[in-house]
Design a protein around this motif. Structure first.
Motif, PDB file in Angstrom:
ATOM      1  N   ASP A 179       0.847  -1.186   0.000  1.00  0.00           N
ATOM      2  CA  ASP A 179       0.000   0.000   0.000  1.00  0.00           C
ATOM      3  C   ASP A 179       0.886   1.241   0.000  1.00  0.00           C
ATOM      4  O   ASP A 179       2.079   1.168   0.327  1.00  0.00           O
ATOM      5  CB  ASP A 179      -0.924   0.010   1.222  1.00  0.00           C
ATOM      6  CG  ASP A 179      -2.196   0.821   0.991  1.00  0.00           C
ATOM      7  OD1 ASP A 179      -2.228   1.628   0.035  1.00  0.00           O
ATOM      8  OD2 ASP A 179      -3.164   0.646   1.755  1.00  0.00           O
ATOM      9  N   SER A 204      -2.708   8.317   2.692  1.00  0.00           N
ATOM     10  CA  SER A 204      -4.012   8.081   2.078  1.00  0.00           C
ATOM     11  C   SER A 204      -4.113   8.793   0.737  1.00  0.00           C
ATOM     12  O   SER A 204      -3.907  10.006   0.648  1.00  0.00           O
ATOM     13  CB  SER A 204      -5.122   8.577   3.010  1.00  0.00           C
ATOM     14  OG  SER A 204      -6.371   8.559   2.350  1.00  0.00           O
ATOM     15  N   LYS A 232      -0.003   5.269   6.592  1.00  0.00           N
ATOM     16  CA  LYS A 232      -0.346   3.847   6.597  1.00  0.00           C
ATOM     17  C   LYS A 232       0.892   2.963   6.458  1.00  0.00           C
ATOM     18  O   LYS A 232       1.901   3.364   5.883  1.00  0.00           O
ATOM     19  CB  LYS A 232      -1.310   3.544   5.448  1.00  0.00           C
ATOM     20  CG  LYS A 232      -2.599   4.345   5.477  1.00  0.00           C
ATOM     21  CD  LYS A 232      -3.553   3.897   4.389  1.00  0.00           C
ATOM     22  CE  LYS A 232      -3.028   4.192   3.010  1.00  0.00           C
ATOM     23  NZ  LYS A 232      -3.971   3.763   1.943  1.00  0.00           N
ATOM     24  N   SER A 233       0.759   1.749   6.940  1.00  0.00           N
ATOM     25  CA  SER A 233       1.807   0.756   6.716  1.00  0.00           C
ATOM     26  C   SER A 233       1.792   0.360   5.245  1.00  0.00           C
ATOM     27  O   SER A 233       0.730   0.149   4.659  1.00  0.00           O
ATOM     28  CB  SER A 233       1.569  -0.481   7.585  1.00  0.00           C
ATOM     29  OG  SER A 233       2.496  -1.504   7.265  1.00  0.00           O
ATOM     30  N   GLY A 279      -1.880  -0.988   4.701  1.00  0.00           N
ATOM     31  CA  GLY A 279      -3.110  -0.230   4.891  1.00  0.00           C
ATOM     32  C   GLY A 279      -3.441   0.087   6.329  1.00  0.00           C
ATOM     33  O   GLY A 279      -4.298   0.940   6.590  1.00  0.00           O
ATOM     34  N   ASP A 280      -2.787  -0.565   7.286  1.00  0.00           N
ATOM     35  CA  ASP A 280      -3.046  -0.257   8.693  1.00  0.00           C
ATOM     36  C   ASP A 280      -2.642   1.186   8.992  1.00  0.00           C
ATOM     37  O   ASP A 280      -1.563   1.639   8.593  1.00  0.00           O
ATOM     38  CB  ASP A 280      -2.260  -1.199   9.609  1.00  0.00           C
ATOM     39  CG  ASP A 280      -2.906  -2.568   9.737  1.00  0.00           C
ATOM     40  OD1 ASP A 280      -4.019  -2.752   9.206  1.00  0.00           O
ATOM     41  OD2 ASP A 280      -2.298  -3.457  10.363  1.00  0.00           O
ATOM     42  N   ILE A 281      -3.497   1.905   9.708  1.00  0.00           N
ATOM     43  CA  ILE A 281      -3.217   3.300  10.048  1.00  0.00           C
ATOM     44  C   ILE A 281      -2.208   3.360  11.190  1.00  0.00           C
ATOM     45  O   ILE A 281      -2.407   2.760  12.249  1.00  0.00           O
ATOM     46  CB  ILE A 281      -4.506   4.047  10.452  1.00  0.00           C
ATOM     47  CG1 ILE A 281      -5.541   3.975   9.323  1.00  0.00           C
ATOM     48  CG2 ILE A 281      -4.188   5.500  10.799  1.00  0.00           C
ATOM     49  CD1 ILE A 281      -5.096   4.612   8.028  1.00  0.00           C
TER      50      ILE A 281
END
Length: 313
Positions: A165, A169, A206-207, A257-259
Motif C-alpha cells: 500500500d 491516504s 499507513k503501513s 493499509g493499517d493506520i
C-alpha cells in the motif's frame, strides 16, 4: 492453444506458478513441524530471511537455507561425503530428511530436517529458538528479523504475503518526487535517506507492508517516528509524524493499509518541536543483507505502490 493463452494471460500463469512454490514450501514447513514439534513459522521465517539476504536470490528455489559446509559436514571432513554416519563421526549437523540414506545440503527436506535438529539441541520454546538462532548467526539483527517474520507468519497463517500500500491516504492531497540522496544541513552535512511526501496535517499515514513495529518515539531529526521491519529484511522508516494511532505499539504486527498515525512537521529539535518545515512524511527504506544495513531509494517502490493503491480505490 496453450501458447496463445499464455501470450494473452502471462500474469495468470506466473501467478499460478508462484502459488505452487508457496504451496510446496508450506507443505515442507508443516511436515517439519509434525516431525519436530517446532512451529512451522520458525522454519518459514529462517528460509525467508536466507532468501532475502541474498543479492541474487532464486525465487524458484523451494528452500533457500544454506547451512555452512563446515557445520553440515563437520570440521575436518574435507571429503564432504553425504553419508550421515560419516558426518556424525566428524560432529557435523547434516541429516537425511527424505530417507534416501544421504544428507544432502541441496535437498530441501534434508535442509529442514537438519535445521530442526539444530534447533532441538537448544529446546522448543520461543526463548530456546532465539538462543539457537543467535548461536547460528551470531548477530542480533538476524535473530530479531527472523523472530519478527515468524510472528507475522503466525498471525496470518500464510507465507504468501505480497500485498502493498502507499504510505499516505490517496484520498487526500499529496505530492512527492525523488529526494533520496539530496543534501541536508541540520545536524551537519548529510544526505537525505528517503522520500518526502508532502501532505496536509492530519493526513493518515499507513503501513506499506507486512511487518512488526520495532521503533516508536522521538528522534532529533525525524521527530515522532515509527520503524517497521518487514518480512523481506527491509526496515521502513516513517518520520515527522504528527502523532500515532491509539492502537499502535512496539511489537505489533501490521499489514498494508493499517493506520499508523498522521502527517506532521515534527523534528529538528527537542521533543515536541514542530513547524520548522512544511508538513510531510519522510519515508525511508533500509536493506539488510545479513552483514550490514544500508539506505536505498524508495521512490520507485512508492510509485509502484501508489498505482496499486489507486487500483484498489
Amino acid at each position: 492453444m496453450i501458447i496463445i493463452l499464455f501470450s494473452i494471460f502471462p500474469h495468470t500463469f506466473a501467478h499460478a506458478e508462484e502459488k505452487t512454490i508457496y504451496d510446496k514450501r508450506m507443505a515442507l514447513f508443516k511436515k517439519t513441524e509434525a516431525l519436530s514439534q517446532i512451529p512451522w513459522y520458525y522454519f518459514a521465517a529462517i528460509d525467508n530471511y536466507e532468501r532475502n539476504k541474498k543479492q541474487d536470490s532464486d525465487d524458484e528455489k523451494v528452500i533457500s537455507i544454506e547451512v555452512p559446509p563446515e557445520l553440515w559436514y563437520g570440521l575436518g571432513n574435507s571429503s564432504m561425503i553425504k553419508d550421515e554416519r560419516l558426518i556424525v563421526f566428524f560432529n557435523g549437523k547434516g541429516k537425511d530428511g527424505d530417507g534416501d540414506q544421504k544428507a544432502d545440503p541441496r535437498n530441501s527436506e534434508d535442509i529442514l530436517h537438519t535445521m530442526a535438529n539444530y534447533l532441538l539441541e537448544y529446546g522448543q520454546t520461543k526463548d530456546d529458538i532465539k538462543i539457537a538462532l543467535w548461536n547460528y548467526y551470531k548477530r542480533d539483527l538476524s535473530v530479531q528479523t527472523i523472530m519478527n517474520t515468524a510472528k507475522v507468519f503466525k498471525e496470518f497463517q500464510d507465507i504468501n504475503l505480497t500485498d502493498r500500500d502507499f504510505p499516505v491516504s490517496i484520498a487526500h492531497n499529496y505530492s512527492y518526487r525523488s529526494t533520496w540522496g539530496d543534501r541536508r544541513g541540520f545536524g551537519g552535512l548529510r544526505i537525505h535517506e528517503g522520500t518526502d511526501i508532502f501532505a496536509n496535517y492530519g493526513t493518515p499515514v499507513k503501513s506499506t507492508t507486512y511487518g512488526v513495529i520495532e521503533m516508536m518515539g522521538w528522534n532529533l531529526y525525524g521527530g515522532w517516528r515509527i520503524g517497521i521491519r518487514d518480512i523481506y529484511n527491509i526496515y521502513h522508516y516513517y518520520g515527522h509524524m504528527n502523532g500515532y494511532d491509539d492502537d499502535i505499539k512496539v511489537g505489533q504486527v501490521v499489514k498494508p493499509g493499517d493506520i499508523l498515525g498522521s502527517v506532521g512537521s515534527t523534528g529538528y529539535g527537542p521533543p515536541g518541536t514542530s513547524g520548522k518545515f512544511p508538513p510531510h512524511l519522510h519515508y525511508g527504506m533500509y536493506k539488510d543483507n545479513g552483514k550490514s544495513e544500508w539506505s536505498f531509494d524508495p521512490y520507485p517502490y512508492l510509485r509502484k505502490w501508489e498505482r496499486i493503491a489507486k487500483q484498489k480505490d
